[in-house]
Motif scaffolding. Sequence first.
Motif, PDB file in Angstrom:
ATOM      1  N   TYR A  48      42.692  48.404  44.852  1.00 51.77           N
ATOM      2  CA  TYR A  48      42.019  47.696  43.769  1.00 51.77           C
ATOM      3  C   TYR A  48      43.026  47.330  42.682  1.00 51.77           C
ATOM      4  CZ  TYR A  48      42.435  51.949  40.946  1.00 51.77           C
ATOM      5  OH  TYR A  48      42.931  53.016  40.246  1.00 51.77           O
ATOM      6  N   PHE A  49      42.563  46.529  41.737  1.00 51.88           N
ATOM      7  CA  PHE A  49      43.333  46.241  40.534  1.00 51.88           C
ATOM      8  C   PHE A  49      42.625  46.892  39.359  1.00 51.88           C
ATOM      9  CE2 PHE A  49      44.513  42.785  43.360  1.00 51.88           C
ATOM     10  CZ  PHE A  49      45.874  42.660  43.153  1.00 51.88           C
ATOM     11  N   LYS A  77      46.774  48.182  42.478  1.00 56.62           N
ATOM     12  CA  LYS A  77      47.747  47.145  42.838  1.00 56.62           C
ATOM     13  C   LYS A  77      48.251  46.344  41.640  1.00 56.62           C
ATOM     14  CE  LYS A  77      44.912  45.282  45.887  1.00 56.62           C
ATOM     15  NZ  LYS A  77      44.429  44.382  46.973  1.00 56.62           N
ATOM     16  N   ARG A  78      47.747  46.655  40.462  1.00 54.23           N
ATOM     17  CA  ARG A  78      48.158  45.901  39.276  1.00 54.23           C
ATOM     18  C   ARG A  78      49.667  46.041  39.050  1.00 54.23           C
ATOM     19  NH1 ARG A  78      46.104  47.738  33.425  1.00 54.23           N
ATOM     20  NH2 ARG A  78      47.237  49.568  34.178  1.00 54.23           N
ATOM     21  N   SER A  84      50.113  36.613  49.413  1.00 53.27           N
ATOM     22  CA  SER A  84      48.751  36.591  49.933  1.00 53.27           C
ATOM     23  C   SER A  84      48.161  35.199  49.867  1.00 53.27           C
ATOM     24  CB  SER A  84      47.869  37.563  49.136  1.00 53.27           C
ATOM     25  OG  SER A  84      47.780  37.147  47.791  1.00 53.27           O
ATOM     26  N   GLU A  86      44.842  33.618  48.775  1.00 56.76           N
ATOM     27  CA  GLU A  86      43.782  34.111  47.912  1.00 56.76           C
ATOM     28  C   GLU A  86      42.403  34.114  48.551  1.00 56.76           C
ATOM     29  OE1 GLU A  86      43.230  29.952  45.434  1.00 56.76           O
ATOM     30  OE2 GLU A  86      44.862  31.322  44.933  1.00 56.76           O
ATOM     31  N   THR A  89      42.096  37.092  51.263  1.00 53.60           N
ATOM     32  CA  THR A  89      42.639  38.378  50.850  1.00 53.60           C
ATOM     33  C   THR A  89      41.558  39.151  50.115  1.00 53.60           C
ATOM     34  OG1 THR A  89      44.859  37.446  50.598  1.00 53.60           O
ATOM     35  CG2 THR A  89      44.418  39.524  49.482  1.00 53.60           C
ATOM     36  N   GLN A  91      40.783  41.414  47.301  1.00 52.93           N
ATOM     37  CA  GLN A  91      41.389  41.956  46.085  1.00 52.93           C
ATOM     38  C   GLN A  91      40.992  43.427  45.890  1.00 52.93           C
ATOM     39  OE1 GLN A  91      39.765  38.680  45.653  1.00 52.93           O
ATOM     40  NE2 GLN A  91      41.782  37.902  46.189  1.00 52.93           N
ATOM     41  N   TRP A 133      38.653  37.502  38.671  1.00 49.31           N
ATOM     42  CA  TRP A 133      40.043  37.855  38.429  1.00 49.31           C
ATOM     43  C   TRP A 133      40.819  36.589  38.108  1.00 49.31           C
ATOM     44  CZ3 TRP A 133      44.356  36.752  41.794  1.00 49.31           C
ATOM     45  CH2 TRP A 133      44.002  36.048  42.969  1.00 49.31           C
ATOM     46  N   ASN A 135      43.729  34.245  38.564  1.00 46.52           N
ATOM     47  CA  ASN A 135      44.772  33.880  39.519  1.00 46.52           C
ATOM     48  C   ASN A 135      45.898  33.189  38.766  1.00 46.52           C
ATOM     49  OD1 ASN A 135      46.392  32.681  41.465  1.00 46.52           O
ATOM     50  ND2 ASN A 135      44.690  32.341  42.867  1.00 46.52           N
ATOM     51  N   ILE A 144      35.893  37.728  42.957  1.00 48.92           N
ATOM     52  CA  ILE A 144      36.645  38.804  43.608  1.00 48.92           C
ATOM     53  C   ILE A 144      36.182  38.963  45.050  1.00 48.92           C
ATOM     54  CG2 ILE A 144      37.192  41.261  43.532  1.00 48.92           C
ATOM     55  CD1 ILE A 144      36.389  41.119  40.510  1.00 48.92           C
TER      56      ILE A 144
END
Length: 235
Positions: A48-49, A77-78, A84, A86, A89, A91, A133, A135, A144
């Motif tokens: 996750y972010f 993952k931040r 990737s 988008e 993928t 997120q 999120w 981009n 997301i």
Amino acid sequence: MESLQEYIERFKEDYPNWSEKDVINYATKMYNKMSTVKRGDNIIHLDYFDGLIIANEISEIENLLEDGKLELSRFDKRGISYNSIEDFTLQVSLYINNPVIQSILLGVAGNIAWDSIKNTSIFIWKTIKKRHWDNEESNKRQKINFGLKIKTDKEKIISLNLDSELTDDLLLKALDKSLEVVKELNKLDIQKDSDDTLFYPADFYTFDIEKKLWLEVDIMEEIRKKHLKQKLNKP
């Protein structure tokens, strides 16, 4: 888990042009991120972010998994660069390792583990479905992608996207039918063509609302269509 000093030594080798301060800062960041990653047969891993999912929600996810005697591992993952695509993928994803999924398919774990994973998935889906999120590449706010990553007994990892546009009923159906996808992939043999290139099932699946089935996505074909559309729309 590697020690902080081992991280520092490894990154010194990987990035010889970095200053010692940059190496230590990056090594410390990665060491702290990896401190929440666990290993074991009963582990469910969350990628996750931070910000898309927050601390009190992490606690609720842990509680939901504990109901099925499962333990949460997680990685924020931040601040990490990823190559990737988008649209294809996740997120945010729950990764179900092979021992867990096989025990569910064989009935060893009963319904408790699977119910726990479903309840956790539903909680995350409802939590983030209205969030977006940023981009940085396209400078757009996007929905997301959340879903399951499952490892089959052929060592193949597949991504099943639980789209935020699904209804609650379709979400439940998609979750249950995800087991059917794994069963089918477990039956497949890896095949070779004449030049020994290995062919595997697709990485990314979406749930078709009309057919109520998981469908493989030909990512390269979808990219081709997207680029063609952009080209046609250019003035």
